[in-house]
Design an enzyme around this catalytic site. Structure first.
Site, mmCIF file in Angstrom:
data_model
loop_
_atom_site.group_PDB
_atom_site.id
_atom_site.type_symbol
_atom_site.label_atom_id
_atom_site.label_comp_id
_atom_site.label_asym_id
_atom_site.label_seq_id
_atom_site.Cartn_x
_atom_site.Cartn_y
_atom_site.Cartn_z
ATOM 1 N N HIS A 161 0.814 -1.226 0.000
ATOM 2 C CA HIS A 161 0.000 0.000 0.000
ATOM 3 C C HIS A 161 0.842 1.268 0.000
ATOM 4 O O HIS A 161 0.332 2.355 -0.258
ATOM 5 C CB HIS A 161 -0.937 -0.015 1.211
ATOM 6 C CG HIS A 161 -2.021 -1.037 1.073
ATOM 7 N ND1 HIS A 161 -3.296 -0.714 0.684
ATOM 8 C CD2 HIS A 161 -2.001 -2.383 1.219
ATOM 9 C CE1 HIS A 161 -4.027 -1.813 0.607
ATOM 10 N NE2 HIS A 161 -3.266 -2.839 0.938
ATOM 11 N N ASP A 369 3.508 9.369 -1.158
ATOM 12 C CA ASP A 369 2.337 8.624 -0.678
ATOM 13 C C ASP A 369 2.098 7.470 -1.635
ATOM 14 O O ASP A 369 2.225 7.653 -2.856
ATOM 15 C CB ASP A 369 1.101 9.542 -0.676
ATOM 16 C CG ASP A 369 0.162 9.257 0.488
ATOM 17 O OD1 ASP A 369 0.100 8.091 0.909
ATOM 18 O OD2 ASP A 369 -0.489 10.201 0.970
HETATM 19 P P1 ADQ Z 1 -2.825 6.038 4.787
HETATM 20 O O1 ADQ Z 1 -1.435 6.537 4.877
HETATM 21 O O2 ADQ Z 1 -3.544 5.893 6.071
HETATM 22 O O3 ADQ Z 1 -2.923 4.646 3.995
HETATM 23 P P2 ADQ Z 1 -4.785 7.433 2.906
HETATM 24 O O4 ADQ Z 1 -4.828 6.779 1.586
HETATM 25 O O5 ADQ Z 1 -4.788 8.879 2.844
HETATM 26 O O6 ADQ Z 1 -3.537 7.125 3.840
HETATM 27 O O7 ADQ Z 1 -6.044 6.826 3.637
HETATM 28 C C1 ADQ Z 1 -6.565 7.461 4.632
HETATM 29 C C2 ADQ Z 1 -7.958 6.964 4.935
HETATM 30 O O8 ADQ Z 1 -8.146 7.337 6.267
HETATM 31 C C3 ADQ Z 1 -9.001 7.642 4.090
HETATM 32 O O9 ADQ Z 1 -10.128 6.814 3.943
HETATM 33 C C4 ADQ Z 1 -9.337 8.868 4.940
HETATM 34 O O10 ADQ Z 1 -10.659 9.304 4.821
HETATM 35 C C5 ADQ Z 1 -9.075 8.382 6.351
HETATM 36 N N1 ADQ Z 1 -8.495 9.482 7.151
HETATM 37 C C6 ADQ Z 1 -7.275 10.026 7.051
HETATM 38 N N2 ADQ Z 1 -7.113 11.033 7.930
HETATM 39 C C7 ADQ Z 1 -8.258 11.110 8.606
HETATM 40 C C8 ADQ Z 1 -8.717 11.957 9.649
HETATM 41 N N3 ADQ Z 1 -7.962 12.928 10.160
HETATM 42 N N4 ADQ Z 1 -9.979 11.766 10.095
HETATM 43 C C9 ADQ Z 1 -10.746 10.781 9.563
HETATM 44 N N5 ADQ Z 1 -10.366 9.958 8.583
HETATM 45 C C10 ADQ Z 1 -9.137 10.115 8.114
HETATM 46 C C11 ADQ Z 1 -2.027 3.784 3.270
HETATM 47 C C12 ADQ Z 1 -1.047 4.452 2.314
HETATM 48 C C13 ADQ Z 1 -1.798 5.290 1.279
HETATM 49 C C14 ADQ Z 1 -2.818 4.409 0.554
HETATM 50 C C15 ADQ Z 1 -3.672 3.641 1.546
HETATM 51 C C16 ADQ Z 1 -4.576 2.636 0.854
HETATM 52 O O11 ADQ Z 1 -0.132 5.277 3.032
HETATM 53 O O12 ADQ Z 1 -0.909 5.863 0.356
HETATM 54 O O13 ADQ Z 1 -3.660 5.218 -0.243
HETATM 55 O O14 ADQ Z 1 -2.883 2.934 2.484
HETATM 56 O O15 ADQ Z 1 -3.852 1.800 0.016
#
Ligand code: ADQ
Length: 473
Positions: A161, A369
C-alpha cells in the site's frame, strides 16, 4: 475461486465504518465474498500470543456478518521490534524515501521475522485447501516464505500500500536482499503505481538477475512471479451514498452556515511526516502573504488524526505543525477570522463527505504517498454541478491517475501557493470539466476493479505455478 483469506497487520470489523484506507478497501473485498481476515488483535499479552511463550499460538476468532475475523496478541517485546522498530522505524521511512529517519537497529529485524513466523503458525491451521491468500502491506513481507516453509501450497498474493523506492534506496536497508527475496516468494504482487512497479522490476533485474517471462511475469530465484501496477480504488457508490446520508448532510449544512462568507480549503490526513503537512501550512501562509485578497476570504481546515505516537519522528512533526499554525493565526488572524483551523483528531467517516463537499479546494500534498485515498474521496463527494478543486502533489501515487487535478511540487512553497490561488479563482465551467474527467477515472478504476484484477492475476499464477519448488528464506 475459493475463499479469500486476507492478512494484514490490523483487522477491522467490516460492519463498522472505519478510518484508514486499507481497512475500508479490505472490508469491501471481504464483505463481497465472505472470507477470513487474519491479523494482530491490537492487544499485547506477556506470553506473546502463545501459552507460556511457546507452543501453538492462541487465536481469537469472531464472526462479523459474512466475514470471520481471526487475531493473535503480541508480546510487548515483539510489538517494540516488529511494529515500532522494524515496520515503522525502518520500512515506513525508507519506503517513503526518508533514509534520514530510519533507525537500523539490528535487533528489530529479528522481531519482525519472529512475528511473521508467529502469524504463519497461527494462520496455517485455519486454511482450507482451495483458499486464496491475499497478504497486505509492509509489515508482512516475509509471510509467504514462512507459510511455504510450513507446507502451505495455496496461491499467495501481496499488495504493497505504500511506495517502493528505487533499488539504490532499498539497498540501504541492512538485509534488503533477504527482504526482497521474501517479496519474490509471492505468486502475484500489486503496487500502487507504475513508478513503484518499475522500481521493483529494476531491483530484481539488478540484484537478482531476474528474466522477463512474458505477459508481465518474471523468472527470479527459480520461480515465476507476476508483479502488477494496480492503483487502489474507492467504492465510489458507497462513498456517494454516505455523502447523501443525514450525518454528512448535516455536516455540510453546518459548514455552509459557518463559512458562508469564505472559501474553505480542506486537508484531511493522518499526522505523518510523509503527508507534507508543514510544507502545506507554509504554502497557505505564503498564499496569504502574496495574495492579500485571500485574507479574510479563505480558511484552511486541517484535520490531522493522531498516528503512531510512540515513534519519535511523529511527536516532532506535531510540535512543528502547532507552532506553524499558531504563527499564521497570530500574524493574519482577525477578531472575526481565523485563517487556519487545525484539529489534531479523527473525523467520523460518516461526516467526512459533508466536510469535503462544503470545501472549495482540497489540499492533498504529501511528500510521498502510496496512493492517497483522501484525494479520491474528495472527488467522489463533490456536487457535480458546483464541484471543488483538487490540488494534488505529484508525489502521491494518485497523481498517475488523477491527471485533471492541479498538480504541485510540495517542496516548492511559492509554486504551491500560486497553484492554490489558481484553484480558488477557477471558474465553474473549468471546475465541472475537470471534476467530470476525474470522477470518470474513479468509476473506471474503483475498488471492485482493483480487487477483481488482482485476484484474476493471482488465479492465473495458481495455474502455472503448481509443482514449482518453494523459495526458502
Ligand atoms: P494512509 O497513509 O492511512 O494509507 P490514505 O490513503 O490517505 O492514507 O487513507 C486514509 C484513509 O483514512 C481515508 O479513507 C481517509 O478518509 C481516512 N483518514 C485520514 N485522515 C483522517 C482523519 N484525520 N480523520 C478521519 N479519517 C481520516 C495507506 C497508504 C496510502 C494508501 C492507503 C490505501 O499510506 O498511500 O492510499 O494505504 O492503500
Amino acid at each position: 475461486m475459493g475463499r479469500i483469506v486476507a492478512v494484514s497487520n490490523r483487522v477491522a470489523d467490516p460492519r463498522r465504518t472505519a478510518a484508514g484506507g486499507l481497512a475500508v478497501a479490505l472490508g469491501e473485498v471481504l464483505k463481497r465474498s465472505g472470507g477470513l481476515w487474519f491479523g494482530w488483535s491490537g492487544k499485547l499479552s506477556d506470553d506473546g500470543g502463545s501459552p507460556s511463550g511457546g507452543g501453538e499460538p492462541r487465536v481469537h476468532q469472531q464472526q462479523a456478518g459474512p466475514v470471520k475475523l481471526a487475531t493473535v496478541d503480541l508480546s510487548p517485546a515483539d510489538y517494540e521490534s516488529y511494529y515500532v522498530g522494524y515496520s515503522n522505524g525502518v520500512l515506513w521511512p525508507v519506503f517513503h524515501y526518508r533514509l534520514d529517519l530510519a533507525d537500523f537497529d539490528a535487533g528489530y529485524i529479528e522481531g519482525y521475522r519472529r512475528v511473521n513466523q508467529l502469524f504463519a503458525r497461527a494462520l496455517l491451521p485455519l486454511l482450507r485447501p482451495d483458499d486464496v491468500i491475499w497478504v497486505h502491506d509492509y509489515h508482512l513481507i516475509p509471510l509467504a516464505a514462512e507459510l511455504r516453509a510450513l507446507g502451505c501450497t495455496q496461491p499467495i498474493g501481496f499488495f504493497l500500500h505504500i511506495p517502493l523506492p528505487p533499488p539504490l534506496i532499498l539497498a540501504a536497508i541492512p538485509g534488503h536482499d533477504w527482504l526482497m527475496k521474501g517479496l519474490c516468494s509471492y505468486d502475484a504482487l500489486g503496487f500502487q503505481s507504475h513508478a513503484d512497479h518499475d522500481h521493483f522490476c529494476r531491483y530484481i533485474q539488478d540484484e537478482a538477475h531476474a528474466q522477463e517471462a512474458g505477459g508481465g511475469r518474471w523468472r527470479v530465484f527459480n520461480r515465476t512471479i507476476h508483479p502488477l501496477a494496480l492503483p487502489i480504488g474507492l467504492d465510489v457508490d458507497e462513498f456517494q451514498a454516505l455523502a447523501e446520508a443525514p450525518e454528512a448532510r448535516e455536516m455540510y449544512e453546518r459548514m455552509r452556515r459557518e463559512y458562508s462568507r469564505r472559501k474553505v480549503l480542506v486537508g484531511v490526513d493522518r499526522l505523518d511526516y510523509s503527508k507534507g503537512l508543514p510544507q502545506r501550512i507554509r504554502a497557505f501562509g505564503e498564499l496569504l502573504a502574496r495574495y492579500p485578497e485571500t485574507r479574510q476570504s479563505a480558511t484552511l481546515i486541517q484535520i490531522a488524526s493522531p498516528s503512531r505516537e510512540d515513534v519519535s519522528a511523529y511527536t516532532d512533526i506535531l510540535h512543528e505543525l502547532e507552532s506553524l499554525c499558531g504563527a499564521i493565526n497570530g500574524n493574519y488572524g482577525e477578531l472575526d477570522w481565523m485563517p487556519v483551523r487545525y484539529m489534531h483528531r479523527t473525523v467520523a467517516r460518516a461526516r467526512l463527505p459533508g466536510l469535503y463537499r462544503a470545501s472549495r479546494v482540497a489540499l492533498v500534498t504529501p511528500l510521498r504517498d502510496g496512493m492517497n485515498l483522501v484525494a479520491k474521496e474528495f472527488i467522489a463527494a463533490q456536487d457535480p454541478e458546483d464541484p471543488g478543486v483538487l490540488v494534488l502533489s505529484r508525489f502521491a501515487g494518485a497523481a498517475e491517475q488523477l491527471k485533471e487535478a492541479l498538480m504541485v511540487n510540495p517542496y516548492d512553497i511559492e509554486g504551491t501557493a500560486a497553484t492554490i490561488h489558481l484553484a480558488l479563482q477557477m471558474g465553474l465551467e473549468e471546475r465541472r470539466e475537470r471534476h467530470g474527467a476525474l470522477l470518470a477515472t474513479l468509476r473506471r478504476q474503483d475498488v471492485h476493479w482493483w480487487c477483481d484484477t488482482f485476484l484474476e492475476a493471482l488465479g492465473q499464477a495458481e495455474a502455472q505455478e503448481s509443482g514449482t519448488p518453494w523459495l526458502r528464506l
